[in-house]
Scaffold this motif. Structure first.
Motif, PDB file in Angstrom:
ATOM      1  N   VAL A  76       0.840  -1.231   0.159  1.00 52.30           N
ATOM      2  CA  VAL A  76      -0.009  -0.042  -0.143  1.00 52.30           C
ATOM      3  C   VAL A  76       0.986   1.220  -0.146  1.00 52.30           C
ATOM      4  O   VAL A  76       0.487   2.103  -0.651  1.00 52.30           O
ATOM      5  CB  VAL A  76      -0.993   0.053   1.174  1.00 52.30           C
ATOM      6  CG1 VAL A  76      -1.629   1.323   1.426  1.00 52.30           C
ATOM      7  CG2 VAL A  76      -2.009  -1.141   1.232  1.00 52.30           C
ATOM      8  N   ILE A  77       2.034   1.224   0.959  1.00 56.35           N
ATOM      9  CA  ILE A  77       2.786   2.291   0.759  1.00 56.35           C
ATOM     10  C   ILE A  77       3.503   2.569  -0.439  1.00 56.35           C
ATOM     11  O   ILE A  77       3.638   3.730  -1.002  1.00 56.35           O
ATOM     12  CB  ILE A  77       3.802   2.132   2.194  1.00 56.35           C
ATOM     13  CG1 ILE A  77       3.252   2.202   3.174  1.00 56.35           C
ATOM     14  CG2 ILE A  77       4.904   3.283   1.823  1.00 56.35           C
ATOM     15  CD1 ILE A  77       4.319   1.666   4.406  1.00 56.35           C
ATOM     16  N   ALA A  78       3.891   1.349  -1.394  1.00 60.03           N
ATOM     17  CA  ALA A  78       4.639   1.564  -2.640  1.00 60.03           C
ATOM     18  C   ALA A  78       3.371   2.157  -3.463  1.00 60.03           C
ATOM     19  O   ALA A  78       3.912   2.949  -4.319  1.00 60.03           O
ATOM     20  CB  ALA A  78       4.977   0.396  -2.954  1.00 60.03           C
ATOM     21  N   VAL A  79       2.298   1.670  -3.506  1.00 61.92           N
ATOM     22  CA  VAL A  79       1.102   2.270  -4.376  1.00 61.92           C
ATOM     23  C   VAL A  79       0.872   3.890  -3.968  1.00 61.92           C
ATOM     24  O   VAL A  79       0.894   4.451  -4.861  1.00 61.92           O
ATOM     25  CB  VAL A  79       0.008   1.447  -4.096  1.00 61.92           C
ATOM     26  CG1 VAL A  79      -1.414   2.225  -4.753  1.00 61.92           C
ATOM     27  CG2 VAL A  79      -0.058   0.128  -4.601  1.00 61.92           C
ATOM     28  N   MET A  80       1.092   4.333  -2.810  1.00 59.61           N
ATOM     29  CA  MET A  80       1.013   5.478  -2.569  1.00 59.61           C
ATOM     30  C   MET A  80       2.113   6.402  -3.098  1.00 59.61           C
ATOM     31  O   MET A  80       1.791   7.479  -3.734  1.00 59.61           O
ATOM     32  CB  MET A  80       1.063   5.991  -1.004  1.00 59.61           C
ATOM     33  CG  MET A  80      -0.316   5.570  -0.128  1.00 59.61           C
ATOM     34  SD  MET A  80      -0.026   5.529   1.411  1.00 59.61           S
ATOM     35  CE  MET A  80       0.395   7.364   1.609  1.00 59.61           C
ATOM     36  N   ALA A  81       3.130   5.962  -3.077  1.00 61.00           N
ATOM     37  CA  ALA A  81       4.373   6.543  -3.536  1.00 61.00           C
ATOM     38  C   ALA A  81       4.412   6.611  -5.181  1.00 61.00           C
ATOM     39  O   ALA A  81       4.599   7.641  -5.910  1.00 61.00           O
ATOM     40  CB  ALA A  81       5.726   5.796  -3.130  1.00 61.00           C
ATOM     41  N   SER A  82       3.675   5.690  -5.779  1.00 60.05           N
ATOM     42  CA  SER A  82       3.602   5.604  -7.241  1.00 60.05           C
ATOM     43  C   SER A  82       2.461   6.550  -7.765  1.00 60.05           C
ATOM     44  O   SER A  82       2.506   6.832  -8.808  1.00 60.05           O
ATOM     45  CB  SER A  82       3.227   4.239  -7.647  1.00 60.05           C
ATOM     46  OG  SER A  82       2.005   3.842  -7.311  1.00 60.05           O
ATOM     47  N   GLN A  83       1.488   6.868  -6.884  1.00 60.57           N
ATOM     48  CA  GLN A  83       0.309   7.813  -7.211  1.00 60.57           C
ATOM     49  C   GLN A  83       0.982   9.313  -6.977  1.00 60.57           C
ATOM     50  O   GLN A  83       0.062  10.358  -6.718  1.00 60.57           O
ATOM     51  CB  GLN A  83      -0.961   7.563  -6.393  1.00 60.57           C
ATOM     52  CG  GLN A  83      -1.409   6.301  -6.657  1.00 60.57           C
ATOM     53  CD  GLN A  83      -2.514   5.833  -5.856  1.00 60.57           C
ATOM     54  OE1 GLN A  83      -3.010   6.390  -4.832  1.00 60.57           O
ATOM     55  NE2 GLN A  83      -3.349   4.985  -6.282  1.00 60.57           N
TER      56      GLN A  83
END
Length: 245
Positions: A76-83
């Motif tokens: 989830v943290i990685a997805v946030m960073a990608s967004q």
């Protein structure tokens, strides 16, 4: 049926949820995470049914639960960073959620006062693993993954605070030495007194207040969080840099 094999299969389903999220499939990730949550107790039921319970099985189940939780929240943290979320902001709420989630499991297994743990679990917001998984699943499907992490962080740390407050109120002494640090003593069993009306009313009002606060916070966050992500991230980064320097 080997319950340990069931534990591994259910754990792999949970890890597949993280893979699906990283591959851009939030709905598939949410469904797989919920499937993992629903099937989480099957291995224990099989072990009891066929009398194949073991300490290794309990440990394996606990390890896979924590592994699935940590890997999914890291995803989830990685997805946030990608967004486009600020790294410092994602690290802040992600770290709070990860540490709080692990502490809930640790305290639940470490503290021998089961009544205290039960009271903390009954409080609002619920911090049980199935509720935390549901919050994360709903948040990734809705497109606000940080809201799920915020709920996990808030619910987990409120649970930790409740248990610590319970120990302070009871005043249980901690024995010295290595054994004292590894295992807390159990209080002498006392006859359970019936709950007083004032205690029940106080608990209901407290939970209602926490519920209203959580609804208000979530509603406000859903409207303003996207706009302020970058600002919050810059602020966290600036504070952290100032403390380091």
């Amino acid at each position: 049926v080997d319950p340990n094999l069931v534990t591994v299969v259910v754990g792999l389903i949970g890890l597949a949820a993280s893979a699906a999220l990283l591959m851009g499939g939030p709905i598939a990730a949410a469904l797989l995470l919920q499937l993992n949550s629903v099937l989480d107790g099957v291995d224990g039921e099989i072990a009891r049914l066929f009398r194949r319970s073991s300490k290794f099985g309990a440990l394996l189940d606990n390890v896979f639960d924590r592994l699935v939780d940590v890997v999914f929240m890291a995803s989830v943290i990685a997805v946030m960073a990608s967004q486009g979320a600020h790294v410092a902001y994602a690290a802040l709420i992600g770290g709070a959620a990860l540490s709080g989630s692990v502490l809930v499991s640790f305290i639940s297994n470490f503290v021998e006062d089961r009544e205290l743990i039960s009271r903390a679990r009954r409080g609002f917001p619920p911090a049980t693993r199935d509720v935390r998984a549901l919050a994360l699943a709903l948040s990734v499907v809705a497109g606000f993954p940080d809201l799920g992490l915020l709920y996990v962080a808030a619910a987990s740390w409120i649970f930790v605070a409740r248990v610590l407050a319970g120990y302070i109120n009871v005043g249980i002494p901690t024995p010295r030495g290595l054994l004292g640090r590894l295992r807390l003593p159990t209080e002498r069993a006392l006859p359970e007194a019936p709950p007083r009306i004032l205690d029940v009313v106080e608990e209901v009002l407290l939970n209602a207040g926490l519920f209203a606060l959580l609804v208000y916070t979530t509603n406000s966050a859903s409207h303003y969080l996207t706009a302020y992500r970058e600002i919050l991230g810059d602020l966290v980064y600036a504070v952290g840099r100032a403390l380091v320097v």
